[in-house]
Design an enzyme around this catalytic site. Structure first.
Site, PDB file in Angstrom:
ATOM      1  N   CYS A  31     -11.752  -8.285  15.397  1.00 45.81           N
ATOM      2  CA  CYS A  31     -10.602  -8.267  14.357  1.00 45.81           C
ATOM      3  C   CYS A  31     -10.959  -7.427  12.997  1.00 45.81           C
ATOM      4  CB  CYS A  31     -10.352  -9.637  14.010  1.00 45.81           C
ATOM      5  SG  CYS A  31      -9.198  -9.917  12.943  1.00 45.81           S
TER       6      CYS A  31
ATOM      7  N   ASP B 236     -12.374  -0.168  12.908  1.00 45.56           N
ATOM      8  CA  ASP B 236     -12.463  -0.083  11.560  1.00 45.56           C
ATOM      9  C   ASP B 236     -14.079  -0.305  11.272  1.00 45.56           C
ATOM     10  OD1 ASP B 236      -9.952   0.283  10.399  1.00 45.56           O
ATOM     11  OD2 ASP B 236      -9.371  -1.855  10.526  1.00 45.56           O
TER      12      ASP B 236
ATOM     13  N   ARG C 142       7.183   0.120   2.015  1.00 49.16           N
ATOM     14  CA  ARG C 142       6.907  -1.286   2.986  1.00 49.16           C
ATOM     15  C   ARG C 142       5.587  -1.747   2.681  1.00 49.16           C
ATOM     16  NH1 ARG C 142       5.417   3.674   4.699  1.00 49.16           N
ATOM     17  NH2 ARG C 142       3.907   4.215   6.047  1.00 49.16           N
TER      18      ARG C 142
ATOM     19  N   ARG D 104       0.760  -1.234  -0.085  1.00 50.94           N
ATOM     20  CA  ARG D 104      -0.032   0.038  -0.099  1.00 50.94           C
ATOM     21  C   ARG D 104       0.714   1.567  -0.018  1.00 50.94           C
ATOM     22  NH1 ARG D 104      -4.558  -0.360   3.667  1.00 50.94           N
ATOM     23  NH2 ARG D 104      -5.143  -1.405   1.515  1.00 50.94           N
TER      24      ARG D 104
END
Ligand SMILES: *Cc1c(COP(=O)(O)O)cnc(C)c1O
Length: 436
Positions: free
Chosen positions: A142, A303, A126, A122
Site C-alpha cells: 500500500c 512508490d 480533479r 493536485r
C-alpha cells in the site's frame, strides 16, 4: 459449493457452527472473520513459520497491521506459500521493517496537497476525496501504508461534509475520485449519501470509485450495491488486480455484475518484485482483465513509501513489460506505465521510445518488431496562429467559458497565445543574479 481450499479454511476457523457457503459468501461475515495476526494465518493455511521468522513477522505487524479476508486467504497455494503472489501481497514480510535510504513516509506529498483533510487537490480539474481509511485486506504494497489501521485517519461525516463543501465551492473540479481506504467498505446508504451530494454539484461531471473489493472481497458487489450505484451515472469504477491468480469464479462474477450495470471498468496494477515482474504474467493478467470487460488503465512503478523496498523493481522492468505488450497484443490490453512523482508531481508516463529521429518533413519510427520506417509529414499544412479568438475560428467549438490564461506547464510553452519562453526552476542562481 466450497472449493477444497475454502473448505479447509472454513473448517479450521473453529467457529461454533460449521460455516455454510451462504455465510462464506456474505461480505459482512467475511469482514467479521478477517484474519488479523500471523499465527492465525499459519493455523488456517496449515503451514509453519520458522520460529525466528514468526517473531520478526509479529514485530512487522506491530508497525504495519495485517488484515486478510478468509476469501483472499483461500487463494493461497499452500504448497508453495513462500512464492505465492496472494501470500506476498497480503502476509507481511520482515523486509517491511527495512527503511531504505530513499524511502519517504508520504512520498507523493498527498498530505501537503490537502486544502481540507478529506481532499487531495493536485491536478487542475480533479480531486481525490478520501471517504474511508478502512480496507478489507491490507495490501502489503500500500502506498498509504503510513495510514493503514490508524484510527486517527478515519474520516467522519463532518470531515466528508468539509470535503464536499470544498468541491462545491471549487468550480474547476469536474472529476471526483472516491478513494481511501476502500469506498466499498462503507455501508450502502452512506455511500449513497456521498454520491447524491456529488450528483447535486453541477460542475462535477464524473465520479470515479477506486476499490479492491472485486479482488479481495468480491461478495461485497451485491445486487443492492449495484442498484444503488446505478442511480449515480456517470460513474467509473477502477479496481486493482495484480496477478492472474486473482481471477476466480467469484471475482469474475463481481465484475460481470458491475459491467452488466453499465459502469466502465478500469484496472490499476502495481509492478511488484516477486509477484508480477514478468512479461508473461502481465500479458496473461491483461488478457484476463479484458475478457472480464475491464480496461487496463495504469501500471504503477512501486512508490517510495516506507517498507516497500523489497517490492521495487528497476524502471527498466516496467519498460520491458510495456515493450512486450505494445503491438504484440490488442491495444486495449496495454496500460499506461506511470511513476507517481515523489514530491507531488503526479503521475508521469514512461514508455519505450518509438520516435527515433526526425527532420523538417519526416519522422523516423520503429515498430514493435524492430522495423524502422518513415512517416512523411504534410507539405500543405497551414499552421494557424491561435490567438484564442475561438468565436472567429473555423474549428467548431465556441468559446463558452474557455479562459485565455489557462495553459499550464509544457503546454504553456507550446501555445501561441502565451508569451512564456522558458520555465525556470525556483532558486535558480543564475536567474536570481539577473534580478538583483
Ligand atoms: C491518480 C490521482 C488522480 C487521478 O489521476 P488520473 O490520471 O486522472 O487518473 C487525481 N489526484 C491524485 C492526487 C492522484 O494521485
Amino acid at each position: 459449493m466450497f472449493n477444497d481450499q475454502q473448505q479447509n479454511i472454513a473448517q479450521r476457523m473453529n467457529t461454533r457452527n460449521d460455516v455454510s457457503i451462504e455465510e462464506w459468501k456474505d461480505w459482512k461475515w467475511q469482514i467479521r472473520h478477517q484474519i488479523k495476526d500471523v499465527e492465525r494465518v499459519a493455523q488456517l493455511l496449515d503451514i509453519t513459520f520458522p520460529p525466528d521468522m514468526l517473531s520478526r513477522l509479529k514485530e512487522t505487524t506491530e508497525k504495519f497491521p495485517l488484515s486478510i479476508t478468509p476469501y483472499y486467504l483461500s487463494l493461497i497455494d499452500t504448497d508453495e506459500w513462500q512464492n505465492d503472489p496472494v501470500f506476498l501481497q497480503s502476509v507481511p514480510s520482515p523486509s517491511e521493517l527495512i527503511i531504505d535510504k530513499w524511502d519517504i513516509e508520504d512520498p507523493l506529498d498527498e498530505d501537503k496537497d490537502q486544502p481540507v483533510s478529506a481532499v487531495t487537490h493536485r491536478y487542475p480539474d480533479r480531486v481525490l476525496l478520501l471517504v474511508s481509511n478502512v480496507c478489507s485486506m491490507y495490501c502489503r504494497h500500500c502506498t498509504r501504508k503510513r495510514k493503514v489501521g490508524d484510527h486517527d485517519y478515519i474520516p467522519d461525516r463532518s470531515t466528508i461534509e468539509e470535503g464536499l463543501d470544498y468541491i462545491r465551492k471549487t468550480p474547476v473540479v469536474r472529476d471526483v475520485l472516491l478513494s481511501g481506504g476502500d469506498p466499498f467498505m462503507l455501508p450502502d446508504d452512506y455511500l449513497d449519501w456521498i454520491l447524491t451530494e456529488l450528483d447535486a454539484i453541477k460542475h462535477v461531471e464524473v465520479v470515479r470509485i477506486g476499490t479492491r473489493t472485486p479482488v479481495v472481497l468480491p461478495y461485497r458487489i451485491t445486487s443492492d450495491l449495484v442498484a444503488m450505484l446505478k442511480k449515480h451515472q456517470p460513474l467509473w469504477i477502477n479496481t486493482h488486480f495484480n496477478h492472474p491468480r486473482e481471477f476466480t469464479e467469484s471475482s469474475c462474477e463481481s465484475l460481470r455484475m458491475l459491467a452488466d450495470a453499465g459502469f466502465p471498468l478500469g484496472n490499476q496494477t502495481v509492478l511488484l518484485a516477486g509477484v508480477n515482474d514478468c512479461p508473461r504474467i502481465m500479458r496473461t493478467l491483461m488478457h484476463k482483465l479484458v475478457m472480464n470487460r475491464v480496461r487496463p488503465y495504469y501500471l504503477y512503478q512501486c512508490d517510495l513509501s516506507e517498507g516497500l523496498s523489497h517490492f521495487r523493481t528497476p524502471v527498466g522492468k516496467g519498460i520491458e513489460i510495456i515493450e512486450s505488450l505494445i503491438g504484440h497484443t490488442s491495444g486495449f490490453c496495454v496500460p499506461t506505465y506511470v511513476i507517481d512523482a515523489p514530491g507531488g508531481g503526479g503521475k508521469i508516463p514512461v514508455m519505450p521510445q518509438y520516435l527515433i529521429s526526425w527532420s523538417t518533413n519526416k519522422v523516423i519510427l520503429r515498430n514493435y518488431e524492430g522495423l524502422i520506417t518513415t512517416y512523411q509529414e504534410p507539405d500543405s499544412y497551414e499552421a494557424i496562429v491561435c490567438d484564442r479568438k475561438c468565436g472567429e475560428c473555423a474549428l467548431q467549438l465556441k468559446l463558452e467559458g474557455a479562459r485565455e490564461d489557462n495553459a499550464v506547464g509544457i503546454h504553456k510553452l507550446l501555445v501561441d497565445f502565451d508569451e512564456t519562453i522558458a520555465l525556470v526552476p525556483e532558486n535558480n542562481e543564475r536567474h536570481d543574479r539577473r534580478n538583483t
